[in-house]
Design an enzyme around this catalytic site. Structure first.
Site, PDB file in Angstrom:
ATOM      1  N   GLU A  45      14.362 -16.601 -47.122  1.00 16.07           N
ATOM      2  CA  GLU A  45      14.486 -15.645 -48.326  1.00 16.07           C
ATOM      3  C   GLU A  45      13.036 -15.106 -48.483  1.00 16.07           C
ATOM      4  O   GLU A  45      12.109 -15.990 -48.821  1.00 16.07           O
ATOM      5  CB  GLU A  45      15.081 -16.321 -49.394  1.00 16.07           C
ATOM      6  CG  GLU A  45      16.218 -15.551 -49.953  1.00 16.07           C
ATOM      7  CD  GLU A  45      17.325 -15.187 -49.181  1.00 16.07           C
ATOM      8  OE1 GLU A  45      17.406 -14.214 -48.530  1.00 16.07           O
ATOM      9  OE2 GLU A  45      18.207 -16.048 -48.911  1.00 16.07           O
ATOM     10  N   HIS A  46      12.947 -13.812 -48.743  1.00 17.30           N
ATOM     11  CA  HIS A  46      11.650 -12.929 -49.192  1.00 17.30           C
ATOM     12  C   HIS A  46      10.551 -13.539 -48.246  1.00 17.30           C
ATOM     13  O   HIS A  46       9.508 -13.155 -48.424  1.00 17.30           O
ATOM     14  CB  HIS A  46      11.311 -13.502 -50.714  1.00 17.30           C
ATOM     15  CG  HIS A  46      12.246 -12.897 -51.711  1.00 17.30           C
ATOM     16  ND1 HIS A  46      11.738 -11.877 -52.438  1.00 17.30           N
ATOM     17  CD2 HIS A  46      13.369 -13.228 -51.972  1.00 17.30           C
ATOM     18  CE1 HIS A  46      12.936 -11.384 -53.284  1.00 17.30           C
ATOM     19  NE2 HIS A  46      13.814 -12.312 -53.087  1.00 17.30           N
TER      20      HIS A  46
ATOM     21  N   ASP B 201      10.764 -11.841 -45.197  1.00 17.99           N
ATOM     22  CA  ASP B 201      10.842 -10.771 -44.225  1.00 17.99           C
ATOM     23  C   ASP B 201       9.755  -9.456 -44.482  1.00 17.99           C
ATOM     24  O   ASP B 201       8.881  -9.504 -43.585  1.00 17.99           O
ATOM     25  CB  ASP B 201      12.141  -9.679 -44.185  1.00 17.99           C
ATOM     26  CG  ASP B 201      12.559  -9.402 -45.455  1.00 17.99           C
ATOM     27  OD1 ASP B 201      12.103  -9.728 -46.712  1.00 17.99           O
ATOM     28  OD2 ASP B 201      13.572  -8.657 -45.552  1.00 17.99           O
TER      29      ASP B 201
ATOM     30  N   SER C 219      34.351   8.180 -50.946  1.00 10.00           N
ATOM     31  CA  SER C 219      34.632   6.909 -50.748  1.00 10.00           C
ATOM     32  C   SER C 219      35.776   6.558 -51.174  1.00 10.00           C
ATOM     33  O   SER C 219      36.581   7.227 -52.085  1.00 10.00           O
ATOM     34  CB  SER C 219      33.629   5.807 -51.426  1.00 10.00           C
ATOM     35  OG  SER C 219      33.846   5.770 -52.896  1.00 10.00           O
TER      36      SER C 219
ATOM     37  N   ALA D 169      26.584  -8.340 -54.689  1.00  8.71           N
ATOM     38  CA  ALA D 169      26.437  -9.719 -54.522  1.00  8.71           C
ATOM     39  C   ALA D 169      25.609 -10.261 -53.614  1.00  8.71           C
ATOM     40  O   ALA D 169      25.858 -11.687 -53.098  1.00  8.71           O
ATOM     41  CB  ALA D 169      28.015  -9.982 -53.821  1.00  8.71           C
ATOM     42  N   GLY D 170      24.561  -9.612 -53.265  1.00  7.63           N
ATOM     43  CA  GLY D 170      23.707 -10.262 -52.118  1.00  7.63           C
ATOM     44  C   GLY D 170      24.122 -10.178 -50.906  1.00  7.63           C
ATOM     45  O   GLY D 170      23.485 -11.176 -50.070  1.00  7.63           O
TER      46      GLY D 170
ATOM     47  N   SER E  94      24.648  -2.616 -49.263  1.00  4.40           N
ATOM     48  CA  SER E  94      24.126  -1.011 -49.255  1.00  4.40           C
ATOM     49  C   SER E  94      23.672  -0.987 -47.648  1.00  4.40           C
ATOM     50  O   SER E  94      23.836  -0.017 -46.949  1.00  4.40           O
ATOM     51  CB  SER E  94      22.802  -0.893 -50.047  1.00  4.40           C
ATOM     52  OG  SER E  94      21.930  -1.815 -49.717  1.00  4.40           O
TER      53      SER E  94
ATOM     54  N   ASP F 236      18.135  -7.327 -43.573  1.00  2.85           N
ATOM     55  CA  ASP F 236      19.548  -6.881 -43.433  1.00  2.85           C
ATOM     56  C   ASP F 236      19.962  -5.978 -42.449  1.00  2.85           C
ATOM     57  O   ASP F 236      20.931  -6.264 -41.882  1.00  2.85           O
ATOM     58  CB  ASP F 236      19.833  -6.405 -45.147  1.00  2.85           C
ATOM     59  CG  ASP F 236      19.438  -7.141 -46.288  1.00  2.85           C
ATOM     60  OD1 ASP F 236      19.155  -8.515 -46.198  1.00  2.85           O
ATOM     61  OD2 ASP F 236      19.550  -6.781 -47.201  1.00  2.85           O
TER      62      ASP F 236
END
Length: 384
Positions: free
Chosen positions: A35-36, A38, A69, A125-126, A130, A174
């Site tokens: 995590e963090h 990248d 949508s 929600a992580g 997106s 992602d």
């Protein structure tokens, strides 16, 4: 529940009066560990999940964009490809608009289009909801416009869309997971050169289940906490005289502690130790299987809670309750400040883990979490 391909195409025709040129999907992701790291040119280990965004798309002969949508109440949004304005983009439409803008910045002419979006990736929600939208859209446009983009090009284009159009200072994890994943594998990604190795992650075959615990505490990468962590990492790299924190090893931490202020050192220590945990997790998955990685998941969460300070009370409670219910390892996943935790548990212990988390949330007076299992799924693809 996500719409089937034919149903989405039929809905598109009902809205726009003509059949779509095709339907594409791209998955959300769970980050198993890393995590963090990248945007610090380090290592990550995500996998695509069996929750996806789907877009039905038809190119138009003019420059008009029409987007709708199946969820929310935003209604039909219209824009013009010749006058995209990031300051007025709203809601989910920021993501396809950002992709179109980023492709234009590469010199690619993008015509108008009609687009209908459906998604069952939980928002906020992580789980990269997106990026699932962006990757579905860029996959569609790459095909329909014959742009000939390589997957590495699409990764960088969607990152630019996220950074410069949406305004979220994210890295490349992602979209790399969404575009490059395969079923049954995690994506071991070197964020410095985009090299990928697919690592087997068969929890089910090992008698395990990976649960996502959506705390329902929404987060946004475009808000300040994410950006301030990135700034701390950049400051740490500058003071330590390296291109990125990827270049700081475990053996360098003692010296770094004497050069950095206490907060910046904690941020640096998280990134350095998290890179090490990713490498060790890959080694264990390849040598011993998923049942061996539980302690590394736990250590990752402790580092994010204490050194990077991106957890929250609900995430900490989810992790602690899952462990007490029988999980062999648990950690928050995603950018932090809300979102989801993951718990790796024996399949037979799944009911107890779920019950422990639900009970703990009820006792704390928190809204009930959404708990569901995921498995490594395929990356972006054309469906029709």
């Amino acid at each position: 529940m996500i719409l089937g391909t034919n149903e989405l195409a039929s809905r598109f025709e009902g809205v726009f009066g003509v059949a779509p040129d095709g339907v594409w999907q791209a998955p959300g992701r769970v980050n198993l560990i890393g995590e963090h790291t990248d945007y610090n040119e380090g290592f990550v280990l995500p996998f695509a999940i069996d929750r996806t965004a789907r877009v039905a798309v038809r190119l138009r002969p003019d420059s008009t964009l029409r987007m709708l949508s199946t969820f929310g109440n935003q209604g039909l949004t219209t824009a013009d490809t010749g006058a995209l304005d990031r300051s007025t983009a709203r809601g989910w439409t920021k993501y396809p608009l950002g992709v179109i803008w980023a492709l234009q910045q590469r010199g690619l002419p993008i015509p108008g289009l009609d687009l209908l979006l459906d998604s069952d990736v939980p928002r906020g929600a992580g789980l990269a909801s997106s990026h699932a939208i962006q990757c579905a859209v860029i996959s569609a446009l790459n095909t329909l416009t014959a742009a000939g983009l390589r997957v590495e090009d699409m990764v960088l284009a969607t990152q630019r869309a996220e950074n410069e159009f949406v305004g979220a200072p994210t890295g490349i994890m992602d979209q790399s997971a969404s575009l490059r994943a395969t079923p049954g594998h995690a994506v071991f990604l070197d964020c410095r050169d985009q090299s990928v190795r697919l690592v087997p992650f068969d929890a089910e075959g090992a008698g395990l289940v990976l649960l996502v615990i959506d705390t329902r505490v929404s987060h946004s990468h475009a808000e300040g906490g994410y950006g301030s962590r990135r700034e701390s990492c950049e400051l740490g790299a500058e003071v330590l005289g390296v291109k990125a924190l990827r270049d700081v090893g475990m053996e360098d931490l003692e010296e770094a502690s004497g050069l950095l202020d206490a907060e910046t050192f904690r941020r640096v220590r998280h990134v350095v130790t998290e890179n090490d945990r990713v490498l060790r997790t890959v080694g264990l998955l390849e040598a011993a299987g998923p049942e061996a990685i539980g302690p590394l998941l736990d250590a990752s969460h402790a580092s994010m809670r204490d050194d990077f300070e991106i957890s929250c009370a609900e995430l900490d409670l989810a992790v602690d309750a899952a462990r007490s219910g029988g999980a062999i390892g648990a950690r928050m996943t995603g950018g932090g400040f809300g979102g989801s935790a993951i718990a790796l548990a024996p399949a037979g212990a799944e009911p107890q883990v779920r019950a422990a988390v639900e009970r703990a949330f009820a006792q704390a007076g928190y809204a009930a979490p959404d708990i569901f299992s995921v498995r490594p799924a395929a990356g972006a693809m054309r469906l029709a």
